[in-house]
Design an enzyme around this catalytic site. Structure first.
Site, PDB file in Angstrom:
ATOM      1  N   THR A  85       0.825  -1.207   0.000  1.00 18.28           N
ATOM      2  CA  THR A  85       0.000   0.000   0.000  1.00 18.28           C
ATOM      3  C   THR A  85       0.855   1.251   0.000  1.00 18.28           C
ATOM      4  O   THR A  85       0.681   2.152  -0.832  1.00 18.28           O
ATOM      5  CB  THR A  85      -0.934   0.006   1.215  1.00 18.28           C
ATOM      6  OG1 THR A  85      -1.792  -1.134   1.158  1.00 18.28           O
ATOM      7  CG2 THR A  85      -1.770   1.274   1.250  1.00 18.28           C
ATOM      8  N   SER A 117      -6.311  -1.090  -4.975  1.00 18.86           N
ATOM      9  CA  SER A 117      -6.824  -2.465  -4.929  1.00 18.86           C
ATOM     10  C   SER A 117      -8.323  -2.460  -5.188  1.00 18.86           C
ATOM     11  O   SER A 117      -9.111  -2.927  -4.396  1.00 18.86           O
ATOM     12  CB  SER A 117      -6.533  -3.123  -3.576  1.00 18.86           C
ATOM     13  OG  SER A 117      -7.096  -2.363  -2.525  1.00 18.86           O
ATOM     14  N   CYS A 160      -8.560  -2.696   6.933  1.00 21.55           N
ATOM     15  CA  CYS A 160      -7.119  -2.813   7.166  1.00 21.55           C
ATOM     16  C   CYS A 160      -6.750  -2.471   8.608  1.00 21.55           C
ATOM     17  O   CYS A 160      -6.969  -1.334   9.048  1.00 21.55           O
ATOM     18  CB  CYS A 160      -6.372  -1.890   6.209  1.00 21.55           C
ATOM     19  SG  CYS A 160      -4.589  -1.846   6.481  1.00 21.55           S
ATOM     20  N   ASP A 163      -0.619  -4.972 -14.861  1.00 24.94           N
ATOM     21  CA  ASP A 163      -0.659  -6.436 -14.853  1.00 24.94           C
ATOM     22  C   ASP A 163      -0.611  -7.030 -13.454  1.00 24.94           C
ATOM     23  O   ASP A 163      -0.519  -8.248 -13.289  1.00 24.94           O
ATOM     24  CB  ASP A 163       0.513  -6.988 -15.671  1.00 24.94           C
ATOM     25  CG  ASP A 163       1.866  -6.466 -15.173  1.00 24.94           C
ATOM     26  OD1 ASP A 163       1.884  -5.482 -14.417  1.00 24.94           O
ATOM     27  OD2 ASP A 163       2.902  -7.037 -15.563  1.00 24.94           O
TER      28      ASP A 163
END
Length: 411
Positions: A253, A296, A360, A398
């Site tokens: 992150t 994300s 989180c 990717d």
């Protein structure tokens, strides 16, 4: 309530759209998200990796509803779970589930062990150490002179060294963590090499947990071991797994938001100037950068142990769903001008950390670390600028977690 029929079902389409969908540019969500929010907020997609059909949830209120429903399962081993990568079933069933894939009561016990380590008091105590690490790396950047790769010089090493501070890793061994961090962010590294590095890291963390049981220090890992000894809830391997979760979750992150956030601010000089004029805005700006980057945006998935109804659509038990954080963070009904960067925006309730029991646990550390990094970077190097155009290949289109492989900057 009448069940809503999705467009793909109404037209008889056999194969819903493929997922994930690529961003048209780094700071825009896939164009299909906006249409889905308006027309099909709950719809089916086909996972590229497996061909499995699952549901996606696109509106902010619906994403929060799904993620705060503690009865839904996060268990990767359930047949309907929308795994983002291909894993042979025999390997999947033999895997030790990480915290993010656990359901209560196993998840509850482990999360309760971690929460005391991320209080405001603990974060303030850690702040001077984070500042020292950040300034040392900016010193090195200035000594080297531009252009430099910000990913290599700042975004990757800083969170890896902060993690070492958390666990009390000896200074002589911090290079092991930096090397690991650099390896796992190198696009030229093979899956086999990453797998070997992860095994080495697992062995190191195992050794560290064992050592803290006999040689306690003033660090997070010692407190975890002591807490577990008092409560007796977890096996040795479970404590090692918690350390691993902190490493993998916090590092990605911070490293990715540092690089993406720097690009976003440099490409929006009016917003950057606001931070330069008033550094106290940076804490708020961190929330906006997390919302804007949404690294994300399809990482939050569930499998249903029972039917649920979302926006009028009944999703049957056994199906998998993905609550799209990136779509929630760009929902026009939740955010004014959501595709604009606004460092003064109230971002309370953004979806980048998730919601509910799987929110989180280290969010407070992430926010403090990012605030320190951005304040130091732009105050120490006020003339920082991109070194030429950033090619599309520099971005992690990717990867499961969006970010940057490299970021050339100069001043």
């Amino acid at each position: 309530m009448t069940e809503v029929v999705t467009q793909s079902e109404a037209t008889g389409t056999e194969q819903p759209p493929l997922f994930p969908m690529k961003r048209p540019c780094p700071f825009k969500m896939p164009e299909e998200y906006a249409r889905l929010r308006a027309e099909e907020p709950v719809s089916k997609v086909t996972l590229k990796v497996s061909g499995k059909q699952v549901w996606i949830i696109t509106k902010a209120d619906d994403v929060r509803k799904v993620l705060t429903d503690s009865t839904l399962s996060s268990n990767w081993k359930e047949p309907g779970y929308p795994l983002p990568v291909a894993v042979p079933d025999d390997i999947l069933q033999a895997m030790e589930l990480p915290l993010v894939a656990m359901d209560p009561p196993q998840h509850t016990v482990r999360r309760r062990m971690l929460i005391p380590e991320f209080t405001a008091k603990r974060m303030q105590a850690l702040r001077p150490k984070i500042e020292k690490i950040v300034h040392e790396h900016i010193d090195a950047m200035l000594a080297k002179g531009g252009p430099v790769d910000l990913v290599e010089e700042l975004a990757v090493p800083v969170p890896s060294l902060v993690f070492c501070e958390l666990l009390g890793v000896p200074a002589s061994e911090t290079s092991f963590f930096r090397n690991y961090a650099e390896l796992t962010t190198n696009r030229e590294v093979t899956p086999m090499e990453i797998g070997m590095a992860q095994q080495e890291m697992e062995a190191y963390l195992d050794k560290l947990v064992t050592d803290r049981g006999v040689n306690p220090k003033d660090d997070l890992l010692t407190r975890l071991v002591a807490r577990n000894n008092e409560e007796g809830n977890l096996a040795h391997s479970d404590v090692v797994a918690l350390a691993r979760v902190l490493l993998f979750g916090g590092f990605d992150t911070i490293a990715n938001v540092v690089s993406l956030g720097t690009v976003a601010l440099l490409q929006n000089p009016d917003q950057l100037q606001l931070l330069k004029d008033d550094p106290s805005l940076t804490a708020n700006a961190v929330g906006e950068l997390l919302r804007f980057a949404s690294i994300s945006d399809h990482a939050t998935a569930r499998v249903l142990p029972h039917d649920i109804t979302v926006s009028g659509v009944t999703i049957p038990a056994g199906d998998g769903i993905i609550a799209l954080n990136g779509s929630a963070n760009r929902d026009e009904e939740r955010w004014e001008n959501p595709d604009m960067l606004d460092v003064c925006r109230d971002t309370k309730g953004h979806a980048s950390f998730g919601h509910g029991i799987h929110q989180c646990p280290g969010a407070s550390l992430v926010k403090v670390e990012l605030e320190i990094i951005f304040n130091a970077l732009f105050s120490r190097i006020p003339g920082l600028r991109l070194h030429g155009e950033v090619p599309d290949s520099a971005y992690k289109h990717d990867a499961l977690i969006f970010g940057m492989y490299e970021l050339p900057v100069t001043w």
